[in-house]
Design a protein around this motif. Structure first.
Motif, PDB file in Angstrom:
ATOM      1  N   ARG A 120       8.882   4.939  -0.356  1.00  0.00           N
ATOM      2  CA  ARG A 120       7.760   5.776   0.081  1.00  0.00           C
ATOM      3  C   ARG A 120       6.869   5.074   1.105  1.00  0.00           C
ATOM      4  O   ARG A 120       5.976   5.682   1.665  1.00  0.00           O
ATOM      5  CB  ARG A 120       6.909   6.183  -1.115  1.00  0.00           C
ATOM      6  N   VAL A 121       7.096   3.800   1.297  1.00  0.00           N
ATOM      7  CA  VAL A 121       6.286   3.000   2.218  1.00  0.00           C
ATOM      8  C   VAL A 121       6.946   3.033   3.589  1.00  0.00           C
ATOM      9  O   VAL A 121       8.170   2.950   3.695  1.00  0.00           O
ATOM     10  CB  VAL A 121       6.147   1.557   1.699  1.00  0.00           C
ATOM     11  N   GLY A 181       0.840  -1.189   0.000  1.00  0.00           N
ATOM     12  CA  GLY A 181       0.000   0.000   0.000  1.00  0.00           C
ATOM     13  C   GLY A 181       0.876   1.240   0.000  1.00  0.00           C
ATOM     14  O   GLY A 181       1.647   1.462   0.934  1.00  0.00           O
ATOM     15  N   THR A 182       0.782   2.032  -1.051  1.00  0.00           N
ATOM     16  CA  THR A 182       1.636   3.203  -1.237  1.00  0.00           C
ATOM     17  C   THR A 182       0.767   4.425  -1.474  1.00  0.00           C
ATOM     18  O   THR A 182      -0.179   4.374  -2.264  1.00  0.00           O
ATOM     19  CB  THR A 182       2.571   2.988  -2.452  1.00  0.00           C
ATOM     20  N   GLU A 183       1.084   5.520  -0.791  1.00  0.00           N
ATOM     21  CA  GLU A 183       0.305   6.751  -0.959  1.00  0.00           C
ATOM     22  C   GLU A 183       0.755   7.507  -2.195  1.00  0.00           C
ATOM     23  O   GLU A 183       1.956   7.732  -2.391  1.00  0.00           O
ATOM     24  CB  GLU A 183       0.441   7.632   0.275  1.00  0.00           C
ATOM     25  N   ARG A 199       6.309  -1.351   5.024  1.00  0.00           N
ATOM     26  CA  ARG A 199       7.692  -1.368   4.511  1.00  0.00           C
ATOM     27  C   ARG A 199       8.433  -2.603   5.006  1.00  0.00           C
ATOM     28  O   ARG A 199       9.102  -3.286   4.226  1.00  0.00           O
ATOM     29  CB  ARG A 199       8.424  -0.100   4.939  1.00  0.00           C
ATOM     30  N   ARG A 200       8.321  -2.888   6.296  1.00  0.00           N
ATOM     31  CA  ARG A 200       9.000  -4.064   6.843  1.00  0.00           C
ATOM     32  C   ARG A 200       8.522  -5.335   6.150  1.00  0.00           C
ATOM     33  O   ARG A 200       9.340  -6.206   5.808  1.00  0.00           O
ATOM     34  CB  ARG A 200       8.785  -4.157   8.353  1.00  0.00           C
ATOM     35  N   ARG A 201       7.232  -5.435   5.917  1.00  0.00           N
ATOM     36  CA  ARG A 201       6.669  -6.638   5.282  1.00  0.00           C
ATOM     37  C   ARG A 201       7.199  -6.815   3.863  1.00  0.00           C
ATOM     38  O   ARG A 201       7.660  -7.890   3.491  1.00  0.00           O
ATOM     39  CB  ARG A 201       5.147  -6.588   5.279  1.00  0.00           C
ATOM     40  N   VAL A 202       7.143  -5.753   3.049  1.00  0.00           N
ATOM     41  CA  VAL A 202       7.572  -5.898   1.656  1.00  0.00           C
ATOM     42  C   VAL A 202       9.076  -6.146   1.566  1.00  0.00           C
ATOM     43  O   VAL A 202       9.529  -6.924   0.718  1.00  0.00           O
ATOM     44  CB  VAL A 202       7.115  -4.705   0.772  1.00  0.00           C
ATOM     45  N   LEU A 203       9.873  -5.562   2.448  1.00  0.00           N
ATOM     46  CA  LEU A 203      11.311  -5.824   2.428  1.00  0.00           C
ATOM     47  C   LEU A 203      11.632  -7.252   2.873  1.00  0.00           C
ATOM     48  O   LEU A 203      12.554  -7.879   2.337  1.00  0.00           O
ATOM     49  CB  LEU A 203      12.056  -4.790   3.275  1.00  0.00           C
ATOM     50  N   ARG A 204      10.867  -7.767   3.833  1.00  0.00           N
ATOM     51  CA  ARG A 204      11.036  -9.185   4.229  1.00  0.00           C
ATOM     52  C   ARG A 204      10.694 -10.094   3.055  1.00  0.00           C
ATOM     53  O   ARG A 204      11.408 -11.064   2.764  1.00  0.00           O
ATOM     54  CB  ARG A 204      10.149  -9.534   5.429  1.00  0.00           C
ATOM     55  N   GLN A 205       9.585  -9.793   2.374  1.00  0.00           N
ATOM     56  CA  GLN A 205       9.184 -10.596   1.214  1.00  0.00           C
ATOM     57  C   GLN A 205      10.244 -10.530   0.116  1.00  0.00           C
ATOM     58  O   GLN A 205      10.545 -11.544  -0.520  1.00  0.00           O
ATOM     59  CB  GLN A 205       7.832 -10.111   0.677  1.00  0.00           C
TER      60      GLN A 205
END
Length: 162
Positions: free
Chosen positions: A142-143, A96-98, A148-154
C-alpha cells in the motif's frame, strides 16, 4: 517473513470449528505476544486459514483483545491518515501508510458465533492491516514512491531477509 509466497496468497475460509482451530488461535496469541506485536494473521505463521488475533489499543488507550475467524472488512470511514505502520513479517521496519481512522470487521468466533468489531484510530489501523494479510497484502503493498523504495531497501539489508 517478507518474500514468503504464503504472505501474498489469499487465505481460505474456515469451515471446521473445534479443538484444532482453538489451538491455532492460542498459538497466534502466544506468537504475537512473544514478538511484542498488536495483531497477527494465521498466514504469518504459515497457516492458510482466515483467522487473526489482536491485542491493540485505540487512540484513547483503550485495550482491545480478541480474535476473528473468517473476517471481512465491511466498513471504513473517517479521515484517511498516513501513519507509521510496522509488521511482524518485516521486523524492525515501518513506513508511513495511509489507512482510514475508522474500521468495522465482521466474522465469527471460535464457536461460530457472529462477531462485529469496530475500531478507531490505531486499532482501526490494526484491523485493516490484519484483514489485508488474509487477502494476501502487506502494508508495503500500500506504500508508494520514496516510502516504498526506502522500506524495501531496508528489508533487503535486514538480517532476517538473508
Amino acid at each position: 517473513m517478507l518474500g514468503d509466497p504464503v504472505l501474498h496468497a489469499g487465505c481460505e475460509e474456515v469451515t471446521e470449528f473445534g479443538p484444532e482451530l482453538a489451538a491455532l488461535v492460542e498459538d497466534l496469541f502466544a506468537t504475537m505476544y512473544a514478538a511484542r506485536g498488536v495483531g497477527l494473521a494465521a498466514n504469518q505463521v504459515g497457516d492458510p486459514r482466515r483467522v487473526f488475533v489482536y491485542d491493540c489499543p485505540d487512540d484513547e488507550d483503550v485495550r482491545h483483545v480478541g480474535h476473528v475467524v473468517n473476517p471481512r472488512l465491511v466498513e471504513t470511514g473517517g479521515m484517511v491518515l498516513r501513519g507509521p505502520e510496522g509488521c511482524l513479517s518485516l521486523p524492525g521496519l515501518e513506513a508511513g501508510t495511509e489507512r482510514h481512522d475508522e474500521a468495522v470487521v465482521e466474522g465469527v468466533t471460535l464457536d461460530g458465533d457472529p462477531v462485529r468489531v469496530r475500531g478507531t484510530g490505531f486499532f482501526a489501523r490494526c484491523l485493516q492491516h490484519e484483514c489485508d494479510h488474509l487477502d494476501g497484502l502487506l502494508y508495503v503493498d500500500r506504500v508508494t514512491g520514496w516510502r516504498r523504495r526506502r522500506v524495501l531497501r531496508q528489508a533487503a539489508r535486514a538480517p532476517w531477509s538473508r
